[in-house]
Structures are given as structure tokens and as C-alpha cells.
Enzyme design. Structure first.
Site, PDB file in Angstrom:
ATOM      1  N   SER A   1      71.994   8.927  37.443  1.00 28.19           N
ATOM      2  CA  SER A   1      72.900   9.010  36.297  1.00 28.19           C
ATOM      3  C   SER A   1      72.981  10.420  35.709  1.00 28.19           C
ATOM      4  O   SER A   1      73.950  10.758  35.048  1.00 28.19           O
ATOM      5  CB  SER A   1      72.475   8.019  35.218  1.00 28.19           C
ATOM      6  OG  SER A   1      71.159   8.306  34.777  1.00 28.19           O
TER       7      SER A   1
ATOM      8  N   HIS B   1      65.508   0.396  38.905  1.00 27.00           N
ATOM      9  CA  HIS B   1      66.252   1.097  37.860  1.00 27.00           C
ATOM     10  C   HIS B   1      67.267   1.956  38.608  1.00 27.00           C
ATOM     11  O   HIS B   1      66.968   3.095  38.984  1.00 27.00           O
ATOM     12  CB  HIS B   1      65.317   1.958  37.013  1.00 27.00           C
ATOM     13  CG  HIS B   1      64.204   1.174  36.382  1.00 27.00           C
ATOM     14  ND1 HIS B   1      64.308   0.600  35.132  1.00 27.00           N
ATOM     15  CD2 HIS B   1      62.979   0.852  36.846  1.00 27.00           C
ATOM     16  CE1 HIS B   1      63.179  -0.036  34.843  1.00 27.00           C
ATOM     17  NE2 HIS B   1      62.359   0.107  35.874  1.00 27.00           N
ATOM     18  N   THR B   2      68.435   1.386  38.849  1.00 27.80           N
ATOM     19  CA  THR B   2      69.409   2.031  39.731  1.00 27.80           C
ATOM     20  C   THR B   2      69.916   3.359  39.192  1.00 27.80           C
ATOM     21  O   THR B   2      70.276   4.234  39.975  1.00 27.80           O
ATOM     22  CB  THR B   2      70.591   1.090  40.027  1.00 27.80           C
ATOM     23  OG1 THR B   2      71.188   0.670  38.783  1.00 27.80           O
ATOM     24  CG2 THR B   2      70.136  -0.138  40.800  1.00 27.80           C
ATOM     25  N   CYS B   3      69.936   3.538  37.883  1.00 27.33           N
ATOM     26  CA  CYS B   3      70.388   4.827  37.320  1.00 27.33           C
ATOM     27  C   CYS B   3      69.427   5.961  37.662  1.00 27.33           C
ATOM     28  O   CYS B   3      69.796   7.130  37.609  1.00 27.33           O
ATOM     29  CB  CYS B   3      70.529   4.728  35.807  1.00 27.33           C
ATOM     30  SG  CYS B   3      71.906   3.700  35.287  1.00 27.33           S
ATOM     31  N   PHE B   4      68.181   5.596  37.985  1.00 21.38           N
ATOM     32  CA  PHE B   4      67.153   6.597  38.257  1.00 21.38           C
ATOM     33  C   PHE B   4      66.612   6.511  39.684  1.00 21.38           C
ATOM     34  O   PHE B   4      65.617   7.162  39.999  1.00 21.38           O
ATOM     35  CB  PHE B   4      66.007   6.447  37.249  1.00 21.38           C
ATOM     36  CG  PHE B   4      66.480   6.494  35.823  1.00 21.38           C
ATOM     37  CD1 PHE B   4      66.919   7.687  35.268  1.00 21.38           C
ATOM     38  CD2 PHE B   4      66.530   5.346  35.065  1.00 21.38           C
ATOM     39  CE1 PHE B   4      67.384   7.737  33.958  1.00 21.38           C
ATOM     40  CE2 PHE B   4      66.990   5.381  33.750  1.00 21.38           C
ATOM     41  CZ  PHE B   4      67.420   6.576  33.200  1.00 21.38           C
TER      42      PHE B   4
END
Length: 133
Positions: free
Chosen positions: A78, A99-102
Site C-alpha cells: 500500500s 495483511h495484504t496491504c503489507f
């Protein structure tokens, strides 16, 4: 419905070949060391599963089933470039979370390879957004 969309995304793009050495070289660890047994088991698991399952694992952790052209070194999060990350979080009876954003996998300190394998397979095959942030 999400399962179907994930399947279409994987099928439409074809199954990618994964360079596991590239994956390892561009992975960071939090509260784990590369030499910890859970990390060794994780890489054994990655080596043993099919490329389709690797795509699902990648999608579980990063939100995408395909790598950038430059491989794991060019994964984006992100806030820009973001390496694949494995963090020790939780207890042995917990499922892995992502935690797909990270590009982060929360991997509990499982006590055996079989438990790690069963929990990861369940996470990548059976979950549809649960345990993901």
C-alpha cells in the site's frame, strides 16, 4: 462468489512458474529468524505444493495471484515497494492470517511440519477473506 472470482483470476492469467529462491531472497522475517524451524518448514511447504497452490498462497498474502515482471523484488504494498514478510504472531491453534496491504503472513509458531502444512492449506484453500486484513 469470491472463490469463483479468485479461480477466474488464476485461470485467466494462467499458472505462473515460481522461482522459490527468488521468493526466499526477497522475504523478510519479523520475530523469526531464517534458521527457525517454522521458517524452514514454510519453505519446505512452498517447495512441495503445486504452482497453482503457490498462486493461492501469494494471493492470500499479497492480494494478487501474479508476480510483477521483475519477480518478488518488485512486490508492491500500500505504501510502495514492499517485500514478502513472515511474522511470528499467535498461538499454535491459530490459523495463519494475512495483511495484504503489507504483503505479510502472520505465521504462528506451530510445533510440527504437519500442523503448519494443514493450517496453511486450510488458509489458502478454504478461506475467503476471513483472517485477512
Amino acid at each position: 462468489k469470491q472463490w469463483y472470482q479468485r479461480r477466474v483470476a488464476i485461470t485467466a492469467g494462467g499458472i505462473q512458474d515460481f522461482d522459490i529462491q527468488d521468493w526466499q531472497a526477497h522475504t523478510i522475517y519479523r520475530n523469526y529468524r531464517r534458521t527457525d524451524k517454522q521458517i524452514q518448514w514454510f519453505w519446505t511447504f512452498v517447495a512441495e505444493i503445486s504452482d497453482e497452490q503457490r498462486s493461492r498462497l501469494l494471493q492470500f498474502v499479497t492480494g494478487t495471484c501474479r508476480l510483477p515482471i521483475g519477480g518478488f523484488s518488485e512486490l508492491m504494498g500500500s505504501n510502495g515497494a514492499q517485500k514478502f514478510c513472515i511474522e511470528r504472531v499467535g498461538k499454535e491453534n491459530w490459523l495463519p492470517r494475512s495483511h495484504t496491504c503489507f504483503n505479510r503472513l502472520d505465521l504462528p509458531p506451530y510445533r510440527s511440519y504437519d500442523v503448519l502444512k494443514d493450517k496453511l492449506l486450510f488458509a489458502i484453500e478454504e478461506t475467503e477473506g476471513f483472517g485477512q486484513e
